[in-house]
Design a protein around this motif. Structure first.
Motif, PDB file in Angstrom:
ATOM      1  N   VAL A 101       3.638  -0.108   5.249  1.00 30.47           N
ATOM      2  CA  VAL A 101       2.979  -1.391   5.501  1.00 30.47           C
ATOM      3  C   VAL A 101       3.980  -2.533   5.648  1.00 30.47           C
ATOM      4  O   VAL A 101       3.904  -3.345   6.578  1.00 30.47           O
ATOM      5  CB  VAL A 101       1.952  -1.707   4.382  1.00 30.47           C
ATOM      6  CG1 VAL A 101       1.442  -3.138   4.492  1.00 30.47           C
ATOM      7  CG2 VAL A 101       0.791  -0.725   4.457  1.00 30.47           C
ATOM      8  N   GLU A 102       4.931  -2.616   4.737  1.00 30.29           N
ATOM      9  CA  GLU A 102       5.906  -3.716   4.781  1.00 30.29           C
ATOM     10  C   GLU A 102       6.672  -3.726   6.099  1.00 30.29           C
ATOM     11  O   GLU A 102       6.846  -4.776   6.728  1.00 30.29           O
ATOM     12  CB  GLU A 102       6.887  -3.602   3.607  1.00 30.29           C
ATOM     13  CG  GLU A 102       6.312  -3.969   2.257  1.00 30.29           C
ATOM     14  CD  GLU A 102       6.250  -5.473   2.020  1.00 30.29           C
ATOM     15  OE1 GLU A 102       6.713  -6.241   2.893  1.00 30.29           O
ATOM     16  OE2 GLU A 102       5.741  -5.872   0.957  1.00 30.29           O
ATOM     17  N   PRO A 137      -3.255  -4.288   6.320  1.00 30.81           N
ATOM     18  CA  PRO A 137      -2.257  -4.324   5.240  1.00 30.81           C
ATOM     19  C   PRO A 137      -2.806  -4.609   3.842  1.00 30.81           C
ATOM     20  O   PRO A 137      -2.090  -4.435   2.866  1.00 30.81           O
ATOM     21  CB  PRO A 137      -1.339  -5.472   5.680  1.00 30.81           C
ATOM     22  CG  PRO A 137      -2.225  -6.374   6.476  1.00 30.81           C
ATOM     23  CD  PRO A 137      -3.165  -5.454   7.204  1.00 30.81           C
ATOM     24  N   PHE A 138      -4.069  -5.041   3.754  1.00 33.20           N
ATOM     25  CA  PHE A 138      -4.637  -5.365   2.449  1.00 33.20           C
ATOM     26  C   PHE A 138      -5.716  -4.349   2.071  1.00 33.20           C
ATOM     27  O   PHE A 138      -6.261  -3.650   2.932  1.00 33.20           O
ATOM     28  CB  PHE A 138      -5.253  -6.772   2.470  1.00 33.20           C
ATOM     29  CG  PHE A 138      -4.268  -7.872   2.776  1.00 33.20           C
ATOM     30  CD1 PHE A 138      -3.269  -8.205   1.878  1.00 33.20           C
ATOM     31  CD2 PHE A 138      -4.336  -8.568   3.982  1.00 33.20           C
ATOM     32  CE1 PHE A 138      -2.364  -9.218   2.152  1.00 33.20           C
ATOM     33  CE2 PHE A 138      -3.445  -9.583   4.267  1.00 33.20           C
ATOM     34  CZ  PHE A 138      -2.449  -9.909   3.360  1.00 33.20           C
ATOM     35  N   ALA A 165       7.626  -6.112  11.470  1.00 28.07           N
ATOM     36  CA  ALA A 165       7.726  -6.028  12.927  1.00 28.07           C
ATOM     37  C   ALA A 165       6.703  -6.937  13.593  1.00 28.07           C
ATOM     38  O   ALA A 165       6.995  -7.575  14.621  1.00 28.07           O
ATOM     39  CB  ALA A 165       7.533  -4.583  13.386  1.00 28.07           C
ATOM     40  N   LEU A 166       5.509  -7.027  13.019  1.00 28.61           N
ATOM     41  CA  LEU A 166       4.492  -7.921  13.575  1.00 28.61           C
ATOM     42  C   LEU A 166       4.936  -9.381  13.459  1.00 28.61           C
ATOM     43  O   LEU A 166       4.748 -10.170  14.387  1.00 28.61           O
ATOM     44  CB  LEU A 166       3.159  -7.714  12.850  1.00 28.61           C
ATOM     45  CG  LEU A 166       2.004  -8.628  13.284  1.00 28.61           C
ATOM     46  CD1 LEU A 166       1.739  -8.507  14.784  1.00 28.61           C
ATOM     47  CD2 LEU A 166       0.743  -8.325  12.476  1.00 28.61           C
ATOM     48  N   ARG A 225      -1.101  -3.834   0.326  1.00 23.42           N
ATOM     49  CA  ARG A 225      -1.600  -2.677  -0.433  1.00 23.42           C
ATOM     50  C   ARG A 225      -0.469  -1.696  -0.780  1.00 23.42           C
ATOM     51  O   ARG A 225       0.502  -1.538  -0.037  1.00 23.42           O
ATOM     52  CB  ARG A 225      -2.695  -1.960   0.350  1.00 23.42           C
ATOM     53  CG  ARG A 225      -2.269  -1.460   1.720  1.00 23.42           C
ATOM     54  CD  ARG A 225      -3.455  -0.851   2.465  1.00 23.42           C
ATOM     55  NE  ARG A 225      -3.126  -0.577   3.866  1.00 23.42           N
ATOM     56  CZ  ARG A 225      -2.533   0.513   4.303  1.00 23.42           C
ATOM     57  NH1 ARG A 225      -2.179   1.476   3.448  1.00 23.42           N
ATOM     58  NH2 ARG A 225      -2.288   0.675   5.588  1.00 23.42           N
ATOM     59  N   THR A 226      -0.669  -1.029  -1.896  1.00 14.85           N
ATOM     60  CA  THR A 226       0.268   0.004  -2.339  1.00 14.85           C
ATOM     61  C   THR A 226      -0.430   1.355  -2.437  1.00 14.85           C
ATOM     62  O   THR A 226       0.085   2.294  -3.045  1.00 14.85           O
ATOM     63  CB  THR A 226       0.875  -0.360  -3.703  1.00 14.85           C
ATOM     64  OG1 THR A 226      -0.190  -0.574  -4.644  1.00 14.85           O
ATOM     65  CG2 THR A 226       1.709  -1.623  -3.605  1.00 14.85           C
ATOM     66  N   SER A 227      -1.616   1.459  -1.857  1.00 11.42           N
ATOM     67  CA  SER A 227      -2.345   2.721  -1.825  1.00 11.42           C
ATOM     68  C   SER A 227      -2.981   2.873  -0.450  1.00 11.42           C
ATOM     69  O   SER A 227      -3.061   1.922   0.325  1.00 11.42           O
ATOM     70  CB  SER A 227      -3.414   2.768  -2.925  1.00 11.42           C
ATOM     71  OG  SER A 227      -4.335   1.697  -2.775  1.00 11.42           O
TER      72      SER A 227
END
Length: 387
Positions: A181-182, A217-218, A187-188, A157-159
């Protein structure tokens, strides 16, 4: 163990209001997990149950049949947690190009889940590593059609998103800001592949699931991908030779406790309470799958013996019966194709199986009829009633 918050809050502005988004600290937890005493015994019980599950699948005449059915059962259950009303029969009808008894979007979501899981397993069997790229591919299949197709399938996601509430400002939980998020997912991924921390594979899968759900993340499909991640990690770690351990029924039955424990990890750092719940779920779910496999073995054995009592008609009826074990909901045309026998032969065999009470027609139509291997479907349907 109460470690305090397992991350930090980042204040940001989204949708015209200020929110406190939670950014989790990288895994593994600090201080180190307490895996002694009762928790160690619970881990051993869960591993033993997984070993039994691995062993019983080797006894099945065709493990792929069990995998086919169990994957679809999991797809139904995991999608139900997200609000769909599809049943296993709805999915099987959809795969036959028949109209299911629920809204089209519901059964499409379940079908997408099957496609996502099959894609992930095929990639890993082909040597592709369990990675963020693979999770994005799985997500792309999950949201390929129907609801969610406009929610950036296959893309982090970017929001800002949120959980609970009508907007970020009154949400129950706000995941990391999009710009984090990235790095959180990177790290995960490092944790998933770590080999130097001494954590057992089951523990690692339990921790990774919570971390994934915390990052969210989505824009859509996080719960389903997070549950798939458990199966993919256990397959990757060779805990199971087949991806047959799915926790969706356990999580469906204990939804309130599941969400409470996720919050307890974030707020209090109580990873141990989560692991107790998770490992109990693994042990319970694996043992249930073992019991189901044994029941199916007994069912197939008993029903095959009944078919063999048909005398001269037994050979063709057994051929059709074997096809029904592979696809317990089917049509005459599909049986003709699967068995390689003629339409009249298949029709006579089905009539014989109906007289034995093994098969029932479910549409009431005179043409394009659909037949169900009833007792097989009844076993698979246990616990899959819509919420």
């Amino acid at each position: 163990m109460n470690r305090g918050s397992t991350g930090q809050y980042e204040v940001s502005s989204t949708s015209g209001e200020t929110v406190r988004a939670f950014v989790p600290a990288p895994l593994p937890p600090l201080p180190a997990l307490d895996l002694t005493g009762g928790r160690q015994r619970l881990l051993e019980r869960a591993l033993l149950a997984c070993g039994r599950l691995d062993g019983v699948t080797a006894l099945l005449p065709d493990p792929d049949l069990f995998l086919y059915a169990y994957m679809r059962r999991e797809a139904v259950l995991s999608s139900q947690i997200e609000g769909t009303q599809s049943s296993l029969s709805d999915l099987l009808l959809f795969e036959l190009n028949e109209a299911p008894g629920v809204p089209f979007d519901d059964v499409v979501e379940v079908s997408n889940y099957v496609a996502a899981l099959e894609h992930g397993m095929a990639r890993m069997r082909g040597g592709f590593p369990l990675s963020n790229r693979l999770l994005r591919e799985v997500h792309e299949h999950l949201l390929a059609r129907g609801r969610g197709a406009n929610k950036l399938p296959g893309t982090f996601r970017t929001s800002q998103n949120w959980i609970g509430g009508t907007r970020p400002g009154n949400a129950q939980y706000v995941p990391p800001p999009p710009q984090q998020v990235e790095s959180c997912m990177a790290a995960l991924e490092v944790f998933v592949h770590a080999t130097d921390d001494g954590l057992p594979a089951l523990v690692r899968a339990g921790l990774a699931h919570v971390q994934f759900e915390t990052i969210h993340p989505f824009l859509d499909g996080n719960g389903r991908v997070g549950r798939l991640l458990i199966a993919l990690m256990l397959f990757d770690a060779q805990v199971l030779a087949q991806p047959l351990l799915y926790l969706s029924l356990y999580l469906k039955q204990h939804r309130a406790e599941y969400y409470r424990l996720l919050d307890a990890v974030r707020v209090d750092g109580d990873w141990e309470a989560w692991l107790d719940f998770f490992l109990e779920g693994v042990a319970t779910t694996a043992q249930s799958a073992v019991d189901t496999a044994h029941r199916l073995l007994a069912l197939f054995r008993d029903d095959a013996a009944r078919v063999q009592s048909l005398g001269r008609a037994a050979a063709n009826a057994l051929r059709v019966f074997d096809a029904l074990r592979a696809r317990p909901l089917t049509t005459l045309n599909a049986l003709v194709e699967r068995t390689g026998t003629s339409y009249p032969t298949v029709a006579r065999a089905i009539e014989s199986l109906e007289k034995l009470g093994l098969v029932r027609e479910i549409t009431g139509r005179k043409r394009e009829r659909v037949f169900a291997y009833g007792r097989y479907l009844d076993i698979l349907n246990e616990g899959t009633q819509p919420l």
